[in-house]
Design a protein around this motif. Structure first.
Motif, PDB file in Angstrom:
ATOM      1  N   GLU A 129       0.852  -0.941   0.008  1.00 25.90           N
ATOM      2  CA  GLU A 129      -0.211   0.009  -0.174  1.00 25.90           C
ATOM      3  C   GLU A 129       0.846   0.882  -0.055  1.00 25.90           C
ATOM      4  N   ALA A 130       1.970   1.049   0.897  1.00 24.44           N
ATOM      5  CA  ALA A 130       2.994   1.690   0.783  1.00 24.44           C
ATOM      6  C   ALA A 130       3.642   2.678  -0.766  1.00 24.44           C
ATOM      7  N   LEU A 131       3.419   1.536  -1.555  1.00 23.79           N
ATOM      8  CA  LEU A 131       4.408   1.419  -2.111  1.00 23.79           C
ATOM      9  C   LEU A 131       3.640   1.858  -3.828  1.00 23.79           C
ATOM     10  N   GLY A 132       2.053   1.951  -3.306  1.00 23.86           N
ATOM     11  CA  GLY A 132       0.925   1.845  -4.006  1.00 23.86           C
ATOM     12  C   GLY A 132       0.510   1.621  -5.056  1.00 23.86           C
ATOM     13  N   ALA A 133       0.833   0.208  -4.926  1.00 24.66           N
ATOM     14  CA  ALA A 133       0.124  -1.123  -5.639  1.00 24.66           C
ATOM     15  C   ALA A 133      -1.257  -1.659  -5.590  1.00 24.66           C
ATOM     16  N   LEU A 134      -1.445  -1.038  -4.300  1.00 23.96           N
ATOM     17  CA  LEU A 134      -2.988  -1.595  -3.755  1.00 23.96           C
ATOM     18  C   LEU A 134      -3.483  -0.203  -2.875  1.00 23.96           C
ATOM     19  N   THR A 135      -4.842  -0.636  -2.528  1.00 21.78           N
ATOM     20  CA  THR A 135      -5.247   0.577  -1.601  1.00 21.78           C
ATOM     21  C   THR A 135      -6.414   0.031  -0.419  1.00 21.78           C
ATOM     22  N   ALA A 136      -6.256  -0.479   1.181  1.00 18.83           N
ATOM     23  CA  ALA A 136      -6.528  -0.732   1.534  1.00 18.83           C
ATOM     24  C   ALA A 136      -8.363  -0.101   2.028  1.00 18.83           C
ATOM     25  N   GLY A 139     -13.511  -3.702   5.651  1.00 23.40           N
ATOM     26  CA  GLY A 139     -14.051  -5.593   4.963  1.00 23.40           C
ATOM     27  C   GLY A 139     -12.803  -5.933   4.507  1.00 23.40           C
ATOM     28  N   ASP A 140     -11.559  -5.962   4.756  1.00 25.51           N
ATOM     29  CA  ASP A 140     -10.769  -6.780   4.683  1.00 25.51           C
ATOM     30  C   ASP A 140     -10.602  -6.487   2.969  1.00 25.51           C
ATOM     31  N   ARG A 141     -10.828  -5.672   1.933  1.00 19.49           N
ATOM     32  CA  ARG A 141     -10.551  -5.933   1.276  1.00 19.49           C
ATOM     33  C   ARG A 141     -10.016  -4.692   0.663  1.00 19.49           C
ATOM     34  N   TYR A 142      -9.433  -5.503  -0.794  1.00 23.75           N
ATOM     35  CA  TYR A 142      -7.805  -4.523  -1.664  1.00 23.75           C
ATOM     36  C   TYR A 142      -8.446  -4.085  -3.107  1.00 23.75           C
ATOM     37  N   ARG A 143      -8.253  -2.613  -3.267  1.00 24.04           N
ATOM     38  CA  ARG A 143      -8.202  -2.424  -4.558  1.00 24.04           C
ATOM     39  C   ARG A 143      -6.932  -2.636  -5.185  1.00 24.04           C
ATOM     40  N   LEU A 144      -7.063  -3.038  -6.275  1.00 23.95           N
ATOM     41  CA  LEU A 144      -5.506  -3.253  -6.820  1.00 23.95           C
ATOM     42  C   LEU A 144      -4.734  -2.049  -7.914  1.00 23.95           C
ATOM     43  N   HIS A 145      -4.362  -2.071  -8.074  1.00 23.57           N
ATOM     44  CA  HIS A 145      -3.545  -0.531  -8.934  1.00 23.57           C
ATOM     45  C   HIS A 145      -3.519  -1.318 -10.606  1.00 23.57           C
ATOM     46  N   GLY A 146      -3.354  -2.372 -10.844  1.00 30.63           N
ATOM     47  CA  GLY A 146      -3.045  -2.793 -11.819  1.00 30.63           C
ATOM     48  C   GLY A 146      -2.113  -4.093 -11.387  1.00 30.63           C
ATOM     49  N   PRO A 147      -1.838  -5.161 -13.039  1.00 35.28           N
ATOM     50  CA  PRO A 147      -0.648  -5.588 -12.956  1.00 35.28           C
ATOM     51  C   PRO A 147       0.935  -5.802 -12.515  1.00 35.28           C
ATOM     52  N   THR A 148       0.523  -4.561 -13.362  1.00 35.82           N
ATOM     53  CA  THR A 148       2.180  -3.714 -13.950  1.00 35.82           C
ATOM     54  C   THR A 148       2.481  -3.328 -12.322  1.00 35.82           C
ATOM     55  N   ALA A 149       1.408  -2.776 -11.924  1.00 34.90           N
ATOM     56  CA  ALA A 149       1.869  -2.049  -9.887  1.00 34.90           C
ATOM     57  C   ALA A 149       1.894  -2.966  -9.203  1.00 34.90           C
ATOM     58  N   LEU A 150       1.013  -3.811  -9.174  1.00 38.67           N
ATOM     59  CA  LEU A 150       1.267  -4.939  -8.703  1.00 38.67           C
ATOM     60  C   LEU A 150       2.585  -5.718  -8.673  1.00 38.67           C
TER      61      LEU A 150
END
Length: 248
Positions: A129-136, A139-150
């Motif tokens: 999350e700190a690296l910008g790959a996802l946002t918490a 309800g223990d769910r996460y928003r992924l910001h694309g496969p490249t960021a992950l």
């Protein structure tokens, strides 16, 4: 500016508009009630919609797909005259389309593990999350910001360097690129868009301006990457030179 006339064969009832655009009649009426669509032409008791209505409806759909909230869409459409034609609306879409591809995807913790190809502990998730790959999310769910960021975030975790170091590096990049983006947008707004509006949004310039935007995006992104690489090279040479002067 008077709205252009539309041939009768291009006019649609609300049912035909829904069929043509894939947007339900209920949603069309909801948008119209919120002022997102201009009122239809009335022929007797039948409302008829023209190409400008269709273009505006398509713009709303595109903005929604890009992640704009309804309030943000309303604010954007407030700036566009109701008699704006399809070309003007296409230009607005070109201006708002993201400069870099974004593929947000909401997953639960198990889905995050599957996408990552590994089980992540809480520290790993916080680091991503700190690296910008996802946002918490809640309800223990996460928003992924694309496969490249992950993938980039996972590579960072595997580098062996402290996640805190990478977090600070990410903050530096975010701070400087945000300032650069603001300066570039201000320049384009002041030197290109505002003069176009001051000239009364001439129809002959709309297509050319949309084409300019299509070319501007990759050229600018490439320019940023190239300039950053050269700046790093200069920094390396300067540091090596300074060290040599100190050691001599």
């Amino acid at each position: 500016m008077a709205a252009p006339t539309t041939p009768d064969e291009d006019l649609l009832t609300v049912d035909q508009l829904a069929e043509r655009t894939g947007v339900s009649v209920r949603t069309i009426r909801f948008y119209a009630g919120r002022g997102l669509l201009p009122a239809p032409r009335m022929r007797g008791r039948t409302g008829l919609y023209d190409t400008a209505h269709r273009a505006r409806l398509e713009l709303i759909g595109e903005l929604s797909a890009l992640g704009f909230t309804l309030a943000a869409i309303e604010r954007q459409l407030e700036r566009i005259p109701h008699d704006a034609g399809p070309e003007e609306l296409s230009l607005q879409l070109a201006l708002l389309t993201p400069w870099a591809p974004e593929e947000p995807d909401d997953v639960d913790r198990a889905g995050l593990h599957r996408r990552a190809g590994r089980t992540l502990d809480d520290d790993g998730v916080r680091a991503l999350e700190a690296l910008g790959a996802l946002t918490a999310l809640d309800g223990d769910r996460y928003r992924l910001h694309g496969p490249t960021a992950l993938a980039s975030g996972l590579d960072t975790l595997d580098s062996g360097l402290s996640p805190e170091l990478w977090r600070r590096a990410h903050e530096i990049i975010e701070r400087h690129t945000t300032a650069m983006a603001e300066d570039l947008m201000t320049l384009f707004q002041d030197e290109v868009l505002q003069p176009y509006r001051d000239r009364g949004r001439p129809a002959k310039e709309r297509r050319d301006l949309a084409a300019v935007m299509a070319r501007l995006k990759p050229v600018t992104v490439h320019g940023v990457v190239t300039a950053f690489g050269r700046a790093v090279n200069r920094s390396i040479r300067d540091r090596v030179g300074n060290r040599g002067d100190t050691e001599s």
